[in-house]
Write an enzyme that holds these catalytic residues in place. Structure first.
Site, short mmCIF file in Angstrom:
data_model
loop_
_atom_site.label_atom_id
_atom_site.label_comp_id
_atom_site.label_asym_id
_atom_site.label_seq_id
_atom_site.Cartn_x
_atom_site.Cartn_y
_atom_site.Cartn_z
N VAL A 268 0.39 -7.03 -4.37
CA VAL A 268 -0.36 -7.68 -3.34
C VAL A 268 -0.02 -7.81 -2.00
CG1 VAL A 268 -2.05 -8.15 -5.35
CG2 VAL A 268 -0.52 -10.11 -4.52
N ASP A 269 1.06 -7.32 -2.06
CA ASP A 269 2.26 -8.11 -1.03
C ASP A 269 2.66 -7.32 0.28
OD1 ASP A 269 3.78 -5.40 -1.20
OD2 ASP A 269 5.20 -7.42 -2.87
N HIS B 46 -4.39 -3.80 -7.38
CA HIS B 46 -4.92 -5.04 -7.92
C HIS B 46 -5.23 -6.00 -6.90
CE1 HIS B 46 -2.35 -4.57 -11.74
NE2 HIS B 46 -3.66 -4.79 -11.84
N CYS C 167 -14.19 -16.37 0.92
CA CYS C 167 -15.22 -17.48 0.41
C CYS C 167 -16.18 -17.27 -0.39
CB CYS C 167 -16.33 -18.01 1.94
SG CYS C 167 -17.41 -18.79 0.99
N CYS D 30 -14.13 -22.84 2.95
CA CYS D 30 -14.80 -22.19 4.04
C CYS D 30 -15.36 -22.95 4.84
CB CYS D 30 -15.27 -21.05 4.07
SG CYS D 30 -16.70 -20.32 4.39
N ASN E 154 13.89 1.72 -12.11
CA ASN E 154 13.98 0.44 -12.58
C ASN E 154 15.45 0.86 -13.58
OD1 ASN E 154 12.95 -2.31 -14.25
ND2 ASN E 154 10.88 -0.54 -14.19
N PRO E 155 15.77 -1.52 -13.37
CA PRO E 155 16.52 -1.21 -14.30
C PRO E 155 17.18 -1.31 -15.86
CG PRO E 155 16.33 -3.38 -12.47
CD PRO E 155 14.81 -2.23 -12.83
N ALA F 141 16.03 -0.38 -7.05
CA ALA F 141 14.86 0.57 -6.06
C ALA F 141 15.71 0.88 -4.83
CB ALA F 141 13.27 -0.39 -6.37
N1 APR Z 1 14.23 -2.46 -8.69
C1 APR Z 1 12.81 -2.37 -9.58
N2 APR Z 1 12.44 -2.53 -10.47
C2 APR Z 1 13.01 -3.56 -10.94
C3 APR Z 1 13.71 -4.39 -10.37
C4 APR Z 1 14.39 -3.96 -8.22
N3 APR Z 1 15.52 -4.39 -7.92
N4 APR Z 1 13.93 -5.71 -10.29
C5 APR Z 1 13.50 -5.80 -11.67
N5 APR Z 1 12.96 -4.93 -11.70
C6 APR Z 1 11.52 -3.90 -13.20
C7 APR Z 1 11.97 -5.20 -13.85
O1 APR Z 1 13.05 -4.69 -15.20
C8 APR Z 1 10.63 -5.00 -14.29
O2 APR Z 1 10.15 -3.26 -15.73
O3 APR Z 1 10.62 -4.33 -12.25
C9 APR Z 1 9.63 -4.66 -13.21
C10 APR Z 1 9.03 -5.51 -13.55
O4 APR Z 1 7.74 -6.26 -14.13
P1 APR Z 1 6.44 -6.60 -14.47
O5 APR Z 1 6.94 -8.43 -13.38
O6 APR Z 1 6.03 -6.74 -15.13
O7 APR Z 1 5.56 -6.35 -12.54
P2 APR Z 1 4.54 -5.36 -12.72
O8 APR Z 1 4.83 -4.11 -13.98
O9 APR Z 1 4.22 -4.83 -11.51
O10 APR Z 1 3.31 -6.51 -13.62
C11 APR Z 1 2.05 -5.86 -13.66
O11 APR Z 1 1.15 -7.66 -14.68
O12 APR Z 1 0.53 -10.15 -13.38
C12 APR Z 1 0.58 -9.27 -13.54
O13 APR Z 1 -0.72 -8.41 -11.48
C13 APR Z 1 0.15 -8.94 -11.78
O14 APR Z 1 0.35 -6.86 -10.72
C14 APR Z 1 1.29 -7.58 -11.99
C15 APR Z 1 0.82 -6.66 -13.57
#
Ligand code: APR
Length: 252
Positions: A107-108, A123, A131, A152, A217-218, A236
């Site tokens: 959402v950034d 999302h 409001c 508001c 992804n790590p 990333a």
């Molecule tokens: N580069 C790439 N991936 C990374 C990095 C990085 N530097 N650092 C962490 N990660 C990976 C983690 O290993 C993990 O798999 O990013 C992932 C983050 O996972 P979540 O925090 O679960 O994020 P997301 O999948 O976007 O969550 C989905 O959950 O709570 C909600 O609404 C919120 O949109 C969000 C949704």
């Protein structure tokens, strides 16, 4: 197993020949921009129970608490964040004519800041609040956060234009994402734990339509080895730079 450089070359080869690539991104892509992920080490849900702070029921029950504890900090983190190399790389891939759409769970707003023009915000977006009584929409930066919850002029409470747990994905975003996923020939799945539905289903749609699926992804995810064909393990931003270098060499 291929070493990481050989694997990046192989992925770059396939990406270069894609004509309708889509990216699905999650919180991990913004970690190098200073925004913490939700799950895993240092994740927001390590400190806070999402049902207590990120569900619509919790917000309606105690909006001041959710604003004070979670949203105020998030607002500051997002306000200070800038696109990193991973966001910028996706914008470069769009300019090259390879990447068509970004589906993001974030959402950034950093994909748009980086220059991507077709971004589906699965999302919602934190930059806008509305409001809950009169529906007036305001830029989050213009809202007076000195009182909690922010209100508001009509007295109603402002809420971010984001999807809380317990709310539906905006139908238009869901439909467009499903279309993009089932029509793409390549999907980059970056920085998502792939555990939150229905976003996590998009790579499944792409896979079932014959697209190449590559995760960045790590850590491995429930998609790894089942839905994704390859995973580039690591941060990333770093991996995106390497991937773009390889794609540039191939396209030259
Ligand atoms: N580069 C790439 N991936 C990374 C990095 C990085 N530097 N650092 C962490 N990660 C990976 C983690 O290993 C993990 O798999 O990013 C992932 C983050 O996972 P979540 O925090 O679960 O994020 P997301 O999948 O976007 O969550 C989905 O959950 O709570 C909600 O609404 C919120 O949109 C969000 C949704």
């Amino acid at each position: 197993m291929a070493d990481s450089h050989t694997l990046i070359k192989k992925v770059a080869q396939k990406l270069s020949s894609a004509r309708n690539a889509v990216a699905l991104t999650g919180a991990g892509i913004s970690v190098e921009s200073g925004i913490p992920p939700f799950r895993g080490k240092g994740g927001v849900w390590e400190r806070f129970d999402p049902m207590e702070y990120a569900s619509i029921d919790a917000f309606k029950k105690n909006p001041a608490k959710v604003w004070q504890v979670l949203l105020k900090d998030l607002n500051q983190l997002i306000g200070n964040a800038k696109p990193n190399d991973a966001h910028k790389g996706l914008a470069i891939l769009e300019k090259m004519g390879i990447l068509k759409t970004v589906i993001t769970q974030n959402v950034d707003g950093l994909h748009q800041k980086a220059g991507n023009t077709d971004v589906i915000e699965f999302h919602g977006n934190f930059a806008i609040n509305y409001c809950m009584d009169c529906g007036r929409r305001m830029d989050t930066v213009s809202i007076d956060l000195s009182q909690m919850p922010p209100r508001c002029d009509c007295g109603g409470i402002f809420r971010p234009d984001c999807v809380f747990f317990g709310e539906m994905i905006p139908p238009d975003s869901l439909l467009r994402s499903q279309q993009a996923a089932s029509q793409c020939d390549f999907m980059l799945v970056i920085g998502t734990s792939a555990v939150v539905q229905p976003a996590a289903h998009m790579p499944v749609l792409a896979h079932n339509s014959g697209a190449v699926i590559v995760e960045i992804n790590p850590e491995s995810t429930p998609l790894t080895g089942y839905i994704s064909h390859h995973i580039l393990l690591g941060q990333a931003g770093t991996l995106m730079n390497q991937l773009i270098d390889e794609v540039n060499q191939i396209m030259r």
